[in-house]
Design a protein around this motif. Structure first.
Motif, PDB file in Angstrom:
ATOM      1  N   PRO A   1     -14.106  -3.689   1.333  1.00  0.00           N
ATOM      2  CA  PRO A   1     -14.486  -4.236   0.021  1.00  0.00           C
ATOM      3  C   PRO A   1     -13.488  -5.250  -0.543  1.00  0.00           C
ATOM      4  O   PRO A   1     -13.888  -6.207  -1.195  1.00  0.00           O
ATOM      5  CB  PRO A   1     -14.574  -2.993  -0.868  1.00  0.00           C
ATOM      6  CG  PRO A   1     -13.802  -1.935  -0.158  1.00  0.00           C
ATOM      7  CD  PRO A   1     -13.941  -2.230   1.299  1.00  0.00           C
TER       8      PRO A   1
ATOM      9  N   ARG B   1     -14.650  -9.079  -1.267  1.00  0.00           N
ATOM     10  CA  ARG B   1     -14.571  -9.735  -2.579  1.00  0.00           C
ATOM     11  C   ARG B   1     -13.773 -11.036  -2.488  1.00  0.00           C
ATOM     12  O   ARG B   1     -14.131 -12.043  -3.099  1.00  0.00           O
ATOM     13  CB  ARG B   1     -13.922  -8.798  -3.601  1.00  0.00           C
ATOM     14  CG  ARG B   1     -14.834  -7.686  -4.101  1.00  0.00           C
ATOM     15  CD  ARG B   1     -14.259  -7.017  -5.333  1.00  0.00           C
ATOM     16  NE  ARG B   1     -12.988  -6.376  -5.048  1.00  0.00           N
ATOM     17  CZ  ARG B   1     -12.859  -5.112  -4.643  1.00  0.00           C
ATOM     18  NH1 ARG B   1     -13.954  -4.374  -4.444  1.00  0.00           N
ATOM     19  NH2 ARG B   1     -11.673  -4.591  -4.423  1.00  0.00           N
TER      20      ARG B   1
ATOM     21  N   LEU C   1     -15.949 -13.707  -0.829  1.00  0.00           N
ATOM     22  CA  LEU C   1     -16.983 -14.195  -1.747  1.00  0.00           C
ATOM     23  C   LEU C   1     -16.373 -15.030  -2.865  1.00  0.00           C
ATOM     24  O   LEU C   1     -16.989 -15.999  -3.337  1.00  0.00           O
ATOM     25  CB  LEU C   1     -17.768 -13.017  -2.321  1.00  0.00           C
ATOM     26  CG  LEU C   1     -18.632 -12.259  -1.311  1.00  0.00           C
ATOM     27  CD1 LEU C   1     -19.330 -11.074  -1.974  1.00  0.00           C
ATOM     28  CD2 LEU C   1     -19.660 -13.181  -0.657  1.00  0.00           C
ATOM     29  N   THR C   2     -15.155 -14.685  -3.279  1.00  0.00           N
ATOM     30  CA  THR C   2     -14.466 -15.493  -4.278  1.00  0.00           C
ATOM     31  C   THR C   2     -14.157 -16.877  -3.724  1.00  0.00           C
ATOM     32  O   THR C   2     -14.383 -17.899  -4.383  1.00  0.00           O
ATOM     33  CB  THR C   2     -13.157 -14.809  -4.718  1.00  0.00           C
ATOM     34  OG1 THR C   2     -13.461 -13.535  -5.289  1.00  0.00           O
ATOM     35  CG2 THR C   2     -12.410 -15.663  -5.735  1.00  0.00           C
TER      36      THR C   2
END
Length: 262
Positions: free
Chosen positions: A91, A95, A98-99
């Motif tokens: 995770p 993240r 995706l950032t």
């Protein structure tokens, strides 16, 4: 994390390693590249959000191709799921990926938007439609200005993200730090990357000229047009294979990868 400075001639080594590695696992690496292209194409087809979605996915999927190159250097056959490495790394890294993707998407859309303001969308329509510009369009001053506006804005954006996905994945640093270290590494190793880019451009032009000469020698004018796209895709697949080496030799080696020896 330590930045490694390399001489300009290393750019040629990266091109050579990209080709050699590709031909170690040509079916796997070509297949992964075509999956990459298909994924980007499908993402852009999503109504309304297609382009931002594709740009958001791009850093993580590009990382998958780099991981596949690393697998090939170690004599392993990269499996299709390796393309999703950036999404399957837990995770925290998900993240981060995706950032990175969101930041890249915003930057890309801003660059494209700036070109739209220059010529009213002529360049943007051509670029996003994947069409080759006509001679008449290339002679248009507004189109030229829009093109150079996009290139001028997109080039630093590309340098910010050149190494960023790999740094997030292999060096466990935050997206903003990864972007900073990426552009610093690119600028510090500018001449190696310039040689790298120039040689790949030469390979692409050489492929086009070779096909043109072959079709002329065989008196088969349609041969060049039929084979042009597959040839350029093959060169593109080798280019993406070589990206891993630009990262590997610019920073401390990830895991058990071995830097290029000069």
């Amino acid at each position: 994390m330590k930045l490694t400075l390399v001489p300009a001639r290393t750019g040629a080594v990266w091109v050579k390693l990209g080709m050699q590695t590709f031909f170690k696992q040509p079916l796997a690496l070509a297949g992964l590249f075509f999956m990459f292209m298909a994924l980007m194409s499908v993402a852009t087809m999503v109504p309304l959000i297609g382009l931002p979605l594709a740009m958001t996915l791009l850093p993580a999927v590009t990382l998958g191709l780099m991981v596949a190159s690393r697998e090939a250097t170690q004599g392993r056959f990269p499996m299709p799921l390796i393309l999703l490495t950036g999404f399957r790394a837990g995770p925290v890294k998900l993240r981060a990926m995706l950032t990175l993707g969101a930041i890249y998407a915003v930057g890309f859309l801003c660059a494209m938007g700036a070109s739209y303001l220059v010529d009213g969308g002529g360049f943007a329509t051509m670029y996003l439609g994947g069409k080759a510009p006509t001679a008449e369009l290339m002679e248009n001053s507004s189109f030229q200005m829009a093109m150079w506006t996009f290139i001028g804005l997109h080039l630093p954006l590309s340098l910010l993200f050149w190494h960023a996905p790999a740094l997030v994945y292999w060096q466990d640093i935050t997206p903003v730090k990864a972007m900073f270290f990426s552009i610093v590494a690119c600028l510090r190793n500018f001449w190696a990357l310039a040689v790298f880019a120039a040689l790949w451009m030469g390979v692409m032009v050489g492929a086009v000229l070779m096909l043109t000469a072959l079709s002329g020698a065989l008196n088969a004018p349609t041969l060049g047009s039929v084979m042009l796209l597959p040839a350029l895709l093959l060169v593109a697949a080798m280019f993406f294979t070589s990206l891993f080496f630009t990262y590997r030799d610019s920073f401390e080696a990830p895991g058990d990868a071995t830097p290029t020896k000069e």
